[in-house]
Design a protein around this motif. Structure first.
Motif, PDB file in Angstrom:
ATOM      1  N   ARG A 240      18.723  10.237  -4.642  1.00 26.45           N
ATOM      2  CA  ARG A 240      17.967   9.374  -5.696  1.00 26.45           C
ATOM      3  C   ARG A 240      17.171   8.400  -4.905  1.00 26.45           C
ATOM      4  O   ARG A 240      17.665   7.484  -4.128  1.00 26.45           O
ATOM      5  CB  ARG A 240      19.232   8.545  -6.524  1.00 26.45           C
ATOM      6  N   PHE A 241      15.949   8.235  -5.542  1.00 26.95           N
ATOM      7  CA  PHE A 241      15.111   7.290  -4.949  1.00 26.95           C
ATOM      8  C   PHE A 241      14.094   6.969  -5.906  1.00 26.95           C
ATOM      9  O   PHE A 241      13.789   7.641  -7.101  1.00 26.95           O
ATOM     10  CB  PHE A 241      14.348   7.818  -3.520  1.00 26.95           C
ATOM     11  N   PRO A 242      13.406   5.804  -6.015  1.00 30.19           N
ATOM     12  CA  PRO A 242      13.376   4.764  -4.836  1.00 30.19           C
ATOM     13  C   PRO A 242      14.158   3.541  -5.082  1.00 30.19           C
ATOM     14  O   PRO A 242      14.303   2.492  -4.797  1.00 30.19           O
ATOM     15  CB  PRO A 242      11.950   4.467  -4.928  1.00 30.19           C
ATOM     16  N   GLY A 243      14.860   3.616  -6.402  1.00 26.82           N
ATOM     17  CA  GLY A 243      15.907   2.623  -6.746  1.00 26.82           C
ATOM     18  C   GLY A 243      16.487   2.855  -8.358  1.00 26.82           C
ATOM     19  O   GLY A 243      16.017   4.258  -8.815  1.00 26.82           O
ATOM     20  N   GLY A 244      16.952   2.221  -8.868  1.00 26.46           N
ATOM     21  CA  GLY A 244      17.295   0.950  -8.431  1.00 26.46           C
ATOM     22  C   GLY A 244      16.345   0.025  -9.135  1.00 26.46           C
ATOM     23  O   GLY A 244      15.271   0.409  -9.774  1.00 26.46           O
ATOM     24  N   CYS A 245      16.647  -1.359  -9.459  1.00 30.66           N
ATOM     25  CA  CYS A 245      15.738  -2.431 -10.049  1.00 30.66           C
ATOM     26  C   CYS A 245      14.260  -2.491  -9.540  1.00 30.66           C
ATOM     27  O   CYS A 245      13.476  -2.849 -10.134  1.00 30.66           O
ATOM     28  CB  CYS A 245      16.445  -3.700 -10.063  1.00 30.66           C
ATOM     29  N   ILE A 246      14.322  -1.760  -8.253  1.00 32.62           N
ATOM     30  CA  ILE A 246      12.917  -1.905  -7.797  1.00 32.62           C
ATOM     31  C   ILE A 246      12.003  -1.163  -8.327  1.00 32.62           C
ATOM     32  O   ILE A 246      10.833  -1.153  -8.218  1.00 32.62           O
ATOM     33  CB  ILE A 246      13.054  -1.500  -6.149  1.00 32.62           C
ATOM     34  N   ASP A 341       2.478  14.233 -13.669  1.00 35.11           N
ATOM     35  CA  ASP A 341       2.010  14.203 -12.446  1.00 35.11           C
ATOM     36  C   ASP A 341       2.838  14.392 -11.198  1.00 35.11           C
ATOM     37  O   ASP A 341       2.533  14.930 -10.248  1.00 35.11           O
ATOM     38  CB  ASP A 341       0.913  13.245 -12.311  1.00 35.11           C
ATOM     39  N   LEU A 342       3.988  13.313 -11.296  1.00 37.72           N
ATOM     40  CA  LEU A 342       5.127  13.675 -10.154  1.00 37.72           C
ATOM     41  C   LEU A 342       5.575  15.313 -10.067  1.00 37.72           C
ATOM     42  O   LEU A 342       5.647  15.648  -8.815  1.00 37.72           O
ATOM     43  CB  LEU A 342       6.067  12.688 -10.419  1.00 37.72           C
ATOM     44  N   ILE A 343       5.672  15.707 -11.255  1.00 38.71           N
ATOM     45  CA  ILE A 343       6.315  17.010 -11.287  1.00 38.71           C
ATOM     46  C   ILE A 343       5.137  17.966 -10.704  1.00 38.71           C
ATOM     47  O   ILE A 343       5.798  18.806  -9.775  1.00 38.71           O
ATOM     48  CB  ILE A 343       6.639  17.441 -12.678  1.00 38.71           C
ATOM     49  N   ILE A 372      14.656  14.548 -12.794  1.00 35.85           N
ATOM     50  CA  ILE A 372      13.594  13.316 -12.840  1.00 35.85           C
ATOM     51  C   ILE A 372      14.376  12.495 -13.588  1.00 35.85           C
ATOM     52  O   ILE A 372      14.988  12.753 -14.685  1.00 35.85           O
ATOM     53  CB  ILE A 372      12.208  13.669 -13.416  1.00 35.85           C
ATOM     54  N   GLY A 373      14.268  11.067 -13.270  1.00 38.90           N
ATOM     55  CA  GLY A 373      14.976  10.191 -14.228  1.00 38.90           C
ATOM     56  C   GLY A 373      14.062   9.367 -14.831  1.00 38.90           C
ATOM     57  O   GLY A 373      13.083   9.090 -14.584  1.00 38.90           O
ATOM     58  N   ILE A 403      16.485  16.087 -17.139  1.00 35.55           N
ATOM     59  CA  ILE A 403      15.903  14.657 -17.368  1.00 35.55           C
ATOM     60  C   ILE A 403      17.194  13.754 -17.292  1.00 35.55           C
ATOM     61  O   ILE A 403      18.254  14.156 -17.969  1.00 35.55           O
ATOM     62  CB  ILE A 403      15.387  14.439 -18.493  1.00 35.55           C
ATOM     63  N   VAL A 404      17.436  12.823 -16.369  1.00 37.39           N
ATOM     64  CA  VAL A 404      18.304  11.829 -16.303  1.00 37.39           C
ATOM     65  C   VAL A 404      17.948  10.654 -17.353  1.00 37.39           C
ATOM     66  O   VAL A 404      17.091   9.973 -17.011  1.00 37.39           O
ATOM     67  CB  VAL A 404      18.538  11.517 -14.750  1.00 37.39           C
TER      68      VAL A 404
END
Length: 657
Positions: A240-246, A341-343, A372-373, A403-404
């Protein structure tokens, strides 16, 4: 008596255990399948906190390599050669910002006295340099005026001793990239890079970069090898990336935007790290994101690890613990388009717009992304509205994508209950739950999912870690009590694998001198790294998850803390092994008889034990007080007697005949 001898003696007591307290018969039924174990059951969650990316996993040694920090000379200094004061007439460095879309700033260096003037980069709390290792240097430069005929790069220690050196002769008045190599003559944890000049004049410099050649898979400008190896050894089912609160950012302007992290590294737009001044106890104003570790590298890392990629995207909401900025619903389309677009970037053909970019970056084949989250820890009606919009658009174009969603930052309470109720009504596929709680909470909640609705969403235990003091306290420790309590809790996650499909500890990594949050799974300095007791708990579950959950009962009931015992069992149809995980959270040794039912088993097996008599025990860069120990065990008539040491986590593996 040393800790290793004590541990060895504890292992020798596995079969004898004559003075141990006798428990009842624990029955493991290999012919009764309770649930299929998902390959994603145990994964890892990466967030750029605690210098986990720049200064950590991303192996770049130069801090502020492109002079893009808010203070453009942060990380750089112009020390005096006489150790008293800089002779201002010897030279100067100033940062210019012309009209350039990406990486706009560069450094203009004017040299008046080449015997006295030089620049120094301090690295990320220094630079870890190893004797005999090769380091790849690169930089861009343009000659402006004068006769600067050489640029010398030296790695030096804190006393000024030269560890490695190389020189480059700039020969172009236009921007040109130069490369060279340095070979270190000594191992130093806190080296620095010194740049000096031959001749006088003006030279523009940008993207001053230094990487070890010995990176993960020897990729140029790649990832730190020892840290990736620790991740690989977990055999994670997902990343799982890139976070998180980021993901959220303090403001929407500072949110993580994946499109700015792909393409040529010199064109990736640097961003301040949202953790730089989040905590008064650990301010890190020099914490930025260069995005050298961007979405392409994340996908590549997931592939290297054999893990499913699970990217999380901003849903039009900034962090609700900060500004909580919202994108109006009628302006949400660009955020949704980013997801679509990410997909395409991950899975599209080479003749699609974003698929072509992936192809051009060196990965012609799709990454085969399945998850995908949408959002990280958002809560309330505004999140539900945005989630619905994302879900509708994604499913219309990519119906096969899972979908998460998220239930917020807490494991209970008004926000949690509202979110889970609404997501259940929407028939959400997977809901991400987070829990940062005291160790006792983890022991007390081993049965949390026993009563969950089997017709509701599947669960992603996306962030959890026992907090020895309090959530976000700088005094939290990665001690054995926390790890043992997490082991007890995970037995409940695994026993409910029909609804719990993904789990991950958080945060993943921390630099011993650059952390903001503790506890963390892996700690490192500039040269070394170590696994915490929590890491070994995660690893033992991951390496021994099996393929199907089977019953493990004592007195007809699952062990969820009765007499301070916890257990779960699984069958591995790939190896035909029966696997029993059992946790003893008491301070007493006890003898546990185990009966394997549903077919005959082999006469020999193995047990791996994680144990320490001291609940406050920790691992460090110099000591390993809690590590797994494995030994063989004898099985007679499908029974085995296990001596469960005090405060222990044991994994038993027995093959079926």
């Amino acid at each position: 008596m040393t800790k290793s001898i004590i541990t060895a003696l504890a292992c020798m007591a596995l079969v004898s255990g004559t003075h141990a307290q006798q428990s009842g018969l624990l029955r493991v039924k290999a012919d009764e399948i309770m649930a299929e174990m998902q390959p994603t059951m145990y994964g890892i969650f990466f967030e750029d906190i605690n210098f986990a990316a720049d200064g950590g996993l991303y192996a770049e040694l130069v801090k502020n390599r492109s002079f893009e920090f808010t203070d453009p000379m942060m990380g750089w200094s112009q020390p005096a050669t006489d150790r008293h004061s800089l002779n201002k007439n010897s030279g100067s460095a100033s940062v210019l910002k012309p009209t350039r879309e990406h990486n706009p700033r560069f450094c203009r260096i004017t040299v008046h006295d080449d015997e006295k003037y030089h620049l120094v980069n301090e690295g990320f709390r220094g630079m870890g340099i190893k004797k005999g290792e090769t380091y790849r240097l690169s930089f861009s430069a343009a000659l402006k005026e004068g006769n600067i005929t050489g640029v010398r790069f030296q790695l030096t220690d804190t006393t000024g001793q030269v560890l490695a050196s190389t020189s480059v002769s700039p020969d172009s008045t236009g921007w040109k990239t130069y490369t060279s190599q340095l070979v270190a003559g000594k191992t130093v944890p806190k080296a620095q890079l010194k740049i000096s000049f031959t001749g006088r004049g003006t030279l523009d410099m940008d993207m001053v970069s230094l990487f070890p050649a010995n990176t993960w898979k020897n990729r140029a400008n790649g990832l730190r090898k020892d840290l990736v190896q620790l991740l690989y050894d977990l055999k994670p089912g997902f990343l799982r990336f890139p976070g998180g609160c980021i993901v959220e950012g303090r403001t929407l302007e500072q949110r993580y935007q994946w499109k700015k992290t792909v393409g040529p590294t010199e064109q990736r737009e640097l961003l301040i790290n949202r953790w730089n001044t989040e905590f008064a106890h650990r301010p890190t104003p020099d914490y930025y994101q260069s995005f050298g570790l961007g979405f392409f590298e994340y996908f590549q890392l997931a592939e290297d690890l054999g893990a499913e990629p699970l990217p999380i995207l901003n849903c039009g909401m900034a962090c609700q613990f900060n500004t909580g900025e919202l994108v109006p619903m009628d302006e949400l389309d660009p955020y949704i388009q980013d997801a679509l677009d990410l997909i395409e970037f991950a899975n599209g053909t080479a003749d699609s717009h974003w698929g072509k970019l992936r192809h051009d970056m060196g990965h012609p084949e799709p990454f085969a992304m399945k998850y995908i989250g949408v959002g990280n820890e958002q809560w309330g009606p505004e999140y539900i509205k945005r989630y619905k919009a994302f879900e509708k658009a994604i499913k219309e174009k990519y119906p096969e994508m899972t979908i998460v969603s998220g239930s917020g930052p807490f494991a209970e309470g008004e926000h949690f209950e509202y979110g889970t109720d609404e997501l259940r009504k929407l028939r959400a596929e997977i809901v991400d739950e987070h829990y940062y709680k005291p160790p006792a909470w983890f022991r007390d909640n081993a049965g949390r999912y026993d009563s969950y609705d089997r017709n509701g969403p599947r669960i992603f235990a996306g962030e959890y870690a026992a907090q020895s003091v309090a959530i976000a306290s700088p005094e939290n420790r990665n001690n054995w009590e926390c790890a043992l309590s997490e082991a007890a809790f995970i037995t409940g996650l695994e026993r409910n694998a029909d609804i719990v499909h993904l789990t991950s500890y958080a945060p993943l990594m921390a630099h011993v001198e650059g952390w903001q949050w503790t506890p963390d799974l892996i700690w490192f300095d500039n040269l070394r790294s170590y696994a915490t007791p929590n890491y070994y708990v995660q690893q033992l579950f991951s390496l021994n998850k099996g393929t199907h959950v089977i019953p493990a009962t004592l007195g007809g009931k699952a062990l969820t803390g009765q007499d301070e015992l916890y257990a779960t069992a699984s069958l591995d149809r790939n190896t035909d092994d029966i696997i029993l995980k059992i946790v003893n959270t008491s301070g007493r040794q006890r003898q546990q008889e185990v009966l394997f039912e549903g077919g005959n088993v082999q006469s020999e097996g193995s047990v791996t034990i994680l144990q320490n008599d001291d609940l406050q025990a920790e691992n460090t860069l110099n000591t390993a007080n809690v590590t797994p120990v494995e030994k063989e065990i004898e099985v007679r008539n499908n029974k085995v007697n296990i001596a469960l040491a005090p405060y222990s986590f044991s994994v038993v593996r027995v093959g079926r005949k």
